[in-house]
Motif scaffolding. Structure first.
Motif, PDB file in Angstrom:
ATOM      1  N   LEU A 103       0.778  -1.213   0.420  1.00  0.00           N
ATOM      2  CA  LEU A 103      -0.065   0.201  -0.335  1.00  0.00           C
ATOM      3  C   LEU A 103       1.022   1.347  -0.557  1.00  0.00           C
ATOM      4  N   ARG A 104       2.490   1.471   0.566  1.00  0.00           N
ATOM      5  CA  ARG A 104       2.873   2.395   0.733  1.00  0.00           C
ATOM      6  C   ARG A 104       3.788   2.438  -0.583  1.00  0.00           C
ATOM      7  N   GLY A 105       3.760   1.192  -1.332  1.00  0.00           N
ATOM      8  CA  GLY A 105       4.163   1.433  -2.820  1.00  0.00           C
ATOM      9  C   GLY A 105       6.098   1.454  -2.929  1.00  0.00           C
ATOM     10  N   SER A 106       5.775   0.424  -1.317  1.00  0.00           N
ATOM     11  CA  SER A 106       7.795  -0.002  -1.098  1.00  0.00           C
ATOM     12  C   SER A 106       8.497  -1.409  -0.849  1.00  0.00           C
ATOM     13  N   ASN A 107       9.336  -2.149  -1.269  1.00  0.00           N
ATOM     14  CA  ASN A 107       8.955  -3.475  -1.741  1.00  0.00           C
ATOM     15  C   ASN A 107      10.193  -3.596  -0.659  1.00  0.00           C
ATOM     16  N   ASN A 108      11.114  -3.871  -0.081  1.00  0.00           N
ATOM     17  CA  ASN A 108      11.599  -3.789   0.876  1.00  0.00           C
ATOM     18  C   ASN A 108      11.960  -5.459   1.411  1.00  0.00           C
ATOM     19  N   GLN A 109      11.710  -6.460   0.181  1.00  0.00           N
ATOM     20  CA  GLN A 109      12.059  -7.681   0.882  1.00  0.00           C
ATOM     21  C   GLN A 109      12.899  -8.181   2.311  1.00  0.00           C
ATOM     22  N   SER A 110      14.368  -7.639   1.903  1.00  0.00           N
ATOM     23  CA  SER A 110      15.357  -7.957   3.099  1.00  0.00           C
ATOM     24  C   SER A 110      15.368  -7.395   4.217  1.00  0.00           C
ATOM     25  N   ARG A 111      14.489  -6.009   4.049  1.00  0.00           N
ATOM     26  CA  ARG A 111      14.563  -5.076   5.742  1.00  0.00           C
ATOM     27  C   ARG A 111      13.586  -5.776   5.909  1.00  0.00           C
ATOM     28  N   ARG A 112      12.347  -6.695   5.095  1.00  0.00           N
ATOM     29  CA  ARG A 112      11.129  -7.336   5.568  1.00  0.00           C
ATOM     30  C   ARG A 112      11.387  -8.408   6.892  1.00  0.00           C
ATOM     31  N   GLU A 113      11.967  -9.140   5.744  1.00  0.00           N
ATOM     32  CA  GLU A 113      12.847 -10.419   6.488  1.00  0.00           C
ATOM     33  C   GLU A 113      14.111 -10.093   7.491  1.00  0.00           C
ATOM     34  N   GLU A 114      14.592  -8.987   7.416  1.00  0.00           N
ATOM     35  CA  GLU A 114      15.475  -8.638   8.785  1.00  0.00           C
ATOM     36  C   GLU A 114      14.838  -8.379  10.122  1.00  0.00           C
ATOM     37  N   LEU A 115      12.878  -7.597   9.766  1.00  0.00           N
ATOM     38  CA  LEU A 115      12.573  -6.914  11.584  1.00  0.00           C
ATOM     39  C   LEU A 115      11.922  -8.161  11.517  1.00  0.00           C
ATOM     40  N   ILE A 116      11.507  -9.427  10.208  1.00  0.00           N
ATOM     41  CA  ILE A 116      10.907 -10.217  11.188  1.00  0.00           C
ATOM     42  C   ILE A 116      11.734 -11.100  11.895  1.00  0.00           C
ATOM     43  N   LYS A 118      14.333 -10.036  13.764  1.00  0.00           N
ATOM     44  CA  LYS A 118      14.789  -8.811  14.779  1.00  0.00           C
ATOM     45  C   LYS A 118      13.205  -8.965  16.176  1.00  0.00           C
ATOM     46  N   PHE A 119      12.715  -9.159  15.375  1.00  0.00           N
ATOM     47  CA  PHE A 119      11.760  -8.855  16.281  1.00  0.00           C
ATOM     48  C   PHE A 119      10.777 -10.599  17.296  1.00  0.00           C
ATOM     49  N   ASP A 120      11.630 -11.443  16.461  1.00  0.00           N
ATOM     50  CA  ASP A 120      10.662 -12.741  16.597  1.00  0.00           C
ATOM     51  C   ASP A 120       9.332 -13.098  16.262  1.00  0.00           C
ATOM     52  N   LEU A 121       9.109 -12.471  15.260  1.00  0.00           N
ATOM     53  CA  LEU A 121       7.549 -12.891  15.199  1.00  0.00           C
ATOM     54  C   LEU A 121       7.674 -14.343  14.202  1.00  0.00           C
ATOM     55  N   ASP A 122       6.772 -15.077  13.724  1.00  0.00           N
ATOM     56  CA  ASP A 122       6.075 -16.534  13.322  1.00  0.00           C
ATOM     57  C   ASP A 122       5.229 -15.653  12.654  1.00  0.00           C
ATOM     58  N   MET A 164      11.748  -7.144  23.350  1.00  0.00           N
ATOM     59  CA  MET A 164      11.461  -6.028  22.048  1.00  0.00           C
ATOM     60  C   MET A 164      11.613  -4.732  21.889  1.00  0.00           C
ATOM     61  N   GLU A 165      11.627  -4.135  22.970  1.00  0.00           N
ATOM     62  CA  GLU A 165      11.708  -2.528  23.325  1.00  0.00           C
ATOM     63  C   GLU A 165      12.889  -2.316  23.243  1.00  0.00           C
ATOM     64  N   ASN A 166      13.827  -3.022  23.356  1.00  0.00           N
ATOM     65  CA  ASN A 166      15.168  -3.550  23.502  1.00  0.00           C
ATOM     66  C   ASN A 166      15.180  -2.836  21.209  1.00  0.00           C
ATOM     67  N   VAL A 167      14.369  -3.206  20.656  1.00  0.00           N
ATOM     68  CA  VAL A 167      14.315  -4.028  19.718  1.00  0.00           C
ATOM     69  C   VAL A 167      14.098  -2.319  18.483  1.00  0.00           C
ATOM     70  N   PHE A 168      12.666  -2.558  19.539  1.00  0.00           N
ATOM     71  CA  PHE A 168      12.423  -1.144  18.696  1.00  0.00           C
ATOM     72  C   PHE A 168      12.878   0.111  18.657  1.00  0.00           C
ATOM     73  N   GLN A 169      13.502   0.073  20.189  1.00  0.00           N
ATOM     74  CA  GLN A 169      14.167   1.288  20.644  1.00  0.00           C
ATOM     75  C   GLN A 169      15.791   1.753  18.988  1.00  0.00           C
ATOM     76  N   GLU A 170      16.730   0.556  18.490  1.00  0.00           N
ATOM     77  CA  GLU A 170      17.149   0.098  17.033  1.00  0.00           C
ATOM     78  C   GLU A 170      16.343   0.685  15.658  1.00  0.00           C
ATOM     79  N   CYS A 171      15.601   0.397  16.295  1.00  0.00           N
ATOM     80  CA  CYS A 171      14.637   0.950  14.588  1.00  0.00           C
ATOM     81  C   CYS A 171      14.349   2.537  14.733  1.00  0.00           C
TER      82      CYS A 171
END
Length: 305
Positions: A103-116, A118-122, A164-171
């Motif tokens: 929706l935002r028109g961006s498609n940074n797959q590597s950033r997406r995978e890195e954040l998933i 980092k945030f330890d999300l399934d 996870m709050e620390n990860v957020f602060q890094e972001c």
């Protein structure tokens, strides 16, 4: 350069005034901490900035555009994370992230995978199975995977554990390094203190103080613990001294920062053996503003978080 300017913002719900002459400015590359208790008007302000609510009065500009009339244009450059995220129950976390990013028109797959990671999300689980913390993670990953110029974060870490709050602060620090701007609404003062360049304190719909942390620290007191060879006398009579307590460790007291020099000169004549000082925190500043005051949260109208 100013990314966001709010001048004399007033918002009324019937006879109740939720926001009363709010002024804010967020510059390019700046993290602005927007703090106040629940019900003070933080979320209402953010909803006006996002064009969800129309201001009763005031001039609200984002990227130089009118927040209400140009909301669609503005949203192309803004990433928003609310404090309580609702997601489509039948989509997976990964599908929701992809939807928001596209929706935002961006498609940074590597950033997406890195954040998933980092945030330890399934990302394969359906959203209806997610806890509150995992729903927040989905929204944060979607926001930080987007190439936005302004990040509006309204109590974004509610439900996250400290790791996870620390990860957020890094972001947040990462987007700042890229020259992006962040409006961070929070009542977690340690978070604001770590991240923010400037702070605005809101109470009962009014901004009661704004400035950099160093500018606001003049309002706070430093905690001192001192042990001396001779007993200290007459300390309570000095200007700027508060809450003097004697203990086995020595004499503890609070001192207004602007009177520190005079106080140090005075106590040094009693031959100091040991001295400890704790710097003033945003918590001190916040509590001093709110001591003995009621907050708008009691009204239950229009304050939000």
């Amino acid at each position: 350069m100013s990314v966001l300017t709010v001048k004399n913002l007033t918002k009324k719900f019937g006879k109740f005034t939720a926001l009363d002459g709010v002024n804010l400015e967020v510059n390019s590359g700046e993290i602005f901490g927007f703090i106040g208790p629940n019900g003070a008007g933080k979320s209402t302000t953010i909803r006006v900035l996002l064009g969800i609510l129309k201001a009763t009065e005031g001039d609200i500009k984002v990227f130089g555009k009118d927040a209400w009339a140009d909301a669609v244009e503005i949203h192309k450059r803004v990433a928003y994370v609310p404090g309580d995220v609702n997601l489509w129950p039948n989509l997976t976390g990964g599908e929701v992230i992809d939807l928001f990013v596209k929706l935002r028109g961006s498609n940074n797959q590597s950033r997406r995978e890195e954040l998933i990671k980092k945030f330890d999300l399934d990302p394969t689980k359906k959203c209806r199975t997610y806890s509150k913390g995992n729903r927040q993670k989905v929204a944060l990953i979607a926001a930080f995977s987007s190439d936005a110029d302004l990040y509006i974060l309204d109590e974004p870490t509610s439900g996250l554990d400290p790791l996870m709050e620390n990860v957020f602060q890094e972001c947040v620090m990462d987007v700042k390094k890229q020259g992006k701007s962040v409006l961070l609404s929070s009542h977690i003062l340690s978070e604001v203190e770590k991240l923010c360049d400037k702070v605005g304190i809101i109470r009962q719909g009014k901004i009661i103080e704004t400035g950099s942390l160093s500018e606001l620290r003049h309002l706070t007191r430093t905690q001192i613990l001192v042990d001396t060879k001779q007993p200290i006398t007459g300390l309570s009579e000095l200007k700027g001294i508060h809450e003097v307590i004697e203990s086995e460790q020595g004499l503890s007291f609070q001192v207004d920062t602007e009177e520190m020099d005079e106080v140090m000169k005075y106590i040094s004549q009693f031959s100091i053996i040991k001295i400890e000082s704790a710097p003033p925190t945003l918590e001190d500043l916040f509590m001093r503003h709110y001591e003995g005051t009621e907050t708008a949260s009691d009204t239950g109208v229009g304050g939000g978080k």
